[in-house]
Design a protein around this motif. Structure first.
Motif, PDB file in Angstrom:
ATOM      1  N   PHE A  80       0.860  -1.185   0.000  1.00 32.80           N
ATOM      2  CA  PHE A  80       0.000   0.000   0.000  1.00 32.80           C
ATOM      3  C   PHE A  80       0.894   1.233   0.000  1.00 32.80           C
ATOM      4  N   GLY A  81       0.542   2.246  -0.769  1.00 32.83           N
ATOM      5  CA  GLY A  81       1.315   3.483  -0.790  1.00 32.83           C
ATOM      6  C   GLY A  81       0.651   4.553   0.060  1.00 32.83           C
ATOM      7  N   ILE A  99       4.543   6.764  -5.117  1.00 37.97           N
ATOM      8  CA  ILE A  99       5.164   5.943  -4.072  1.00 37.97           C
ATOM      9  C   ILE A  99       4.826   4.451  -4.199  1.00 37.97           C
ATOM     10  N   LEU A 100       3.602   4.132  -4.596  1.00 40.72           N
ATOM     11  CA  LEU A 100       3.268   2.707  -4.668  1.00 40.72           C
ATOM     12  C   LEU A 100       4.050   2.012  -5.781  1.00 40.72           C
ATOM     13  N   ASN A 101       4.133   2.663  -6.931  1.00 42.35           N
ATOM     14  CA  ASN A 101       4.859   2.031  -8.039  1.00 42.35           C
ATOM     15  C   ASN A 101       6.355   1.945  -7.755  1.00 42.35           C
ATOM     16  N   VAL A 102       6.866   2.940  -7.072  1.00 45.73           N
ATOM     17  CA  VAL A 102       8.268   2.906  -6.667  1.00 45.73           C
ATOM     18  C   VAL A 102       8.494   1.752  -5.676  1.00 45.73           C
ATOM     19  N   ALA A 103       7.577   1.635  -4.735  1.00 45.15           N
ATOM     20  CA  ALA A 103       7.697   0.569  -3.721  1.00 45.15           C
ATOM     21  C   ALA A 103       7.590  -0.820  -4.365  1.00 45.15           C
ATOM     22  N   ILE A 104       6.764  -0.937  -5.396  1.00 49.65           N
ATOM     23  CA  ILE A 104       6.664  -2.220  -6.115  1.00 49.65           C
ATOM     24  C   ILE A 104       8.017  -2.568  -6.719  1.00 49.65           C
ATOM     25  N   ASP A 124      -8.184   5.063  -3.035  1.00 53.97           N
ATOM     26  CA  ASP A 124      -8.489   5.784  -1.783  1.00 53.97           C
ATOM     27  C   ASP A 124      -7.274   6.340  -1.063  1.00 53.97           C
ATOM     28  N   GLU A 125      -6.119   5.693  -1.223  1.00 55.04           N
ATOM     29  CA  GLU A 125      -4.927   6.243  -0.575  1.00 55.04           C
ATOM     30  C   GLU A 125      -4.460   7.521  -1.271  1.00 55.04           C
ATOM     31  N   PHE A 126      -4.922   7.720  -2.491  1.00 58.09           N
ATOM     32  CA  PHE A 126      -4.386   8.809  -3.324  1.00 58.09           C
ATOM     33  C   PHE A 126      -5.359   9.959  -3.557  1.00 58.09           C
ATOM     34  N   THR A 127      -6.615   9.776  -3.144  1.00 62.51           N
ATOM     35  CA  THR A 127      -7.598  10.855  -3.374  1.00 62.51           C
ATOM     36  C   THR A 127      -7.730  11.751  -2.142  1.00 62.51           C
TER      37      THR A 127
END
Ligand code: PBG
Length: 328
Positions: A80-81, A99-104, A124-127
């Motif tokens: 989860f980002g 952040i999520l794609n970087v963390a992936i 929801d984490e991004f809105t």
């Protein structure tokens, strides 16, 4: 009366050895998935107060947690980002440098051959309004406009290297939209773990802190009514028809009956999410000395397996491996 009763079920409970012999339900590290929160620009892990022992990771500590999960033989991690900035459309979730794609990407480089890297596919984490989709002019969650964003987000996650994407926003048609987009971009091997059955639950409470959610109100217009079971079967049927590889029921503990019904109904693997509030309840009671924490953890995970879950997402996943070693 001597010899009565003739039948003595206690005989098969009388020693650890015989209990081990006849135990019906097993719990193995490969069946467990560890959710991880990764916070943009964090310089040290930030404790989540409602989930003692769980942190918003830095990129660095997330990498370490992934390596440890692999070393312990877990089945995977679910990422989860937690972004620094949010906006109305959740654009940080689609950004390849979000952040999520970087963390992936970080996780994939640590994971090795066996640990699967999974990512939550939701806005929801991004809105900035905290809903799982974009809003229409009237402020309602716009299903079809959201599908377009999920499709792009899924491709971005697959491109970052996610082995498994987990559409979790409860929009109608989300699995089909993501499958079509993945296939269109050549990601035919990316697995879809569909959050098929997700109830509008109070037990998600601590997760809101975990991802710094800005949600006001609730998700009752898209997540399911806790009063309904038929609706769960309908949702899994649709998701399997749309191409879900694995279906999930969430939360787990108040919905063990649903896990059983889904397991008996479909022929794909079934996962269950032992969610934040379920974690928090046990941790809080244990911190007060009211229950034996380690026994409660193993009993919880065993019950979810017994109900029919093949796979369990749990914040205890890494620790449970240690506990299992001890009881074996
Ligand atoms: C949606 C999502 C949620 C959780 C996982 N994915 C929040 C929600 O649906 O309200 C909850 C997980 C938990 O409570 O542990 N991105």
């Amino acid at each position: 009366m001597s010899g009565f009763p003739d039948v003595r079920p206690r005989r098969l409970r009388s020693s650890a050895a015989v209990r081990r012999l006849v135990a019906e339900t097993t719990l193995q590290p490969r069946q467990l998935i560890l959710p991880l929160f990764v916070r943009e620009n964090a310089t040290e892990p930030i404790p989540i107060s409602s989930m003692p022992g769980v942190y918003q990771h830095t990129r660095d500590t997330a990498r370490k947690a992934v390596a440890e999960a692999a070393a312990r033989g877990l089945g995977g991690v679910m990422l989860f980002g937690v972004p620094e900035h949010k906006d109305a459309t959740g654009s940080g979730g689609l950004d390849p440098n979000g952040i999520l794609n970087v963390a992936i990407r970080d996780a994939v480089s640590e994971a090795g051959d066996e640990l699967l890297v999974m990512s939550d596919l939701c806005l929801d984490e991004f809105t900035d309004h905290g809903h799982c989709g974009v809003l229409d002019a009237a402020g309602r969650v716009d299903n079809d406009a959201t599908l377009q964003l999920y499709a792009e987000m899924g491709v971005a996650q697959a491109e970052a290297g996610a082995h498994v994407v987990g559409p979790s926003g409860m929009m109608d048609g989300q699995v089909g939209a993501v499958r079509k987009a993945l296939d269109g971009a050549g990601h035919t091997d990316t697995v879809i773990l569909a959050y098929s059955v997700k109830y509008a639950s109070a037990f998600f409470g601590p997760f809101r802190e975990a991802v710094g959610s800005s949600l006001q109100g609730d998700r009752k217009t898209y997540q399911q009514d806790p009063a309904n079971a038929h609706d769960a079967i309908r949702e899994v049927d649709l998701d399997v028809a749309e191409g879900a590889d694995i279906v999930m029921v969430k939360p787990a503990l108040a919905y063990l009956d649903i896990i059983r019904q889904v397991r008996d109904h479909v022929d794909v693997p079934v996962a269950a999410y032992n969610i934040s509030g379920e974690y928090a309840m046990v941790e809080a009671a244990a911190a007060n000395g009211w229950i034996d924490r380690e026994r409660a953890i193993l009993e919880t995970l065993t019950a979810i397996r017994r109900a029919g879950a093949d796979i369990i997402l749990s914040y205890w996943a890494a620790e449970a491996v240690h506990l299992l070693d001890r009881v074996r």
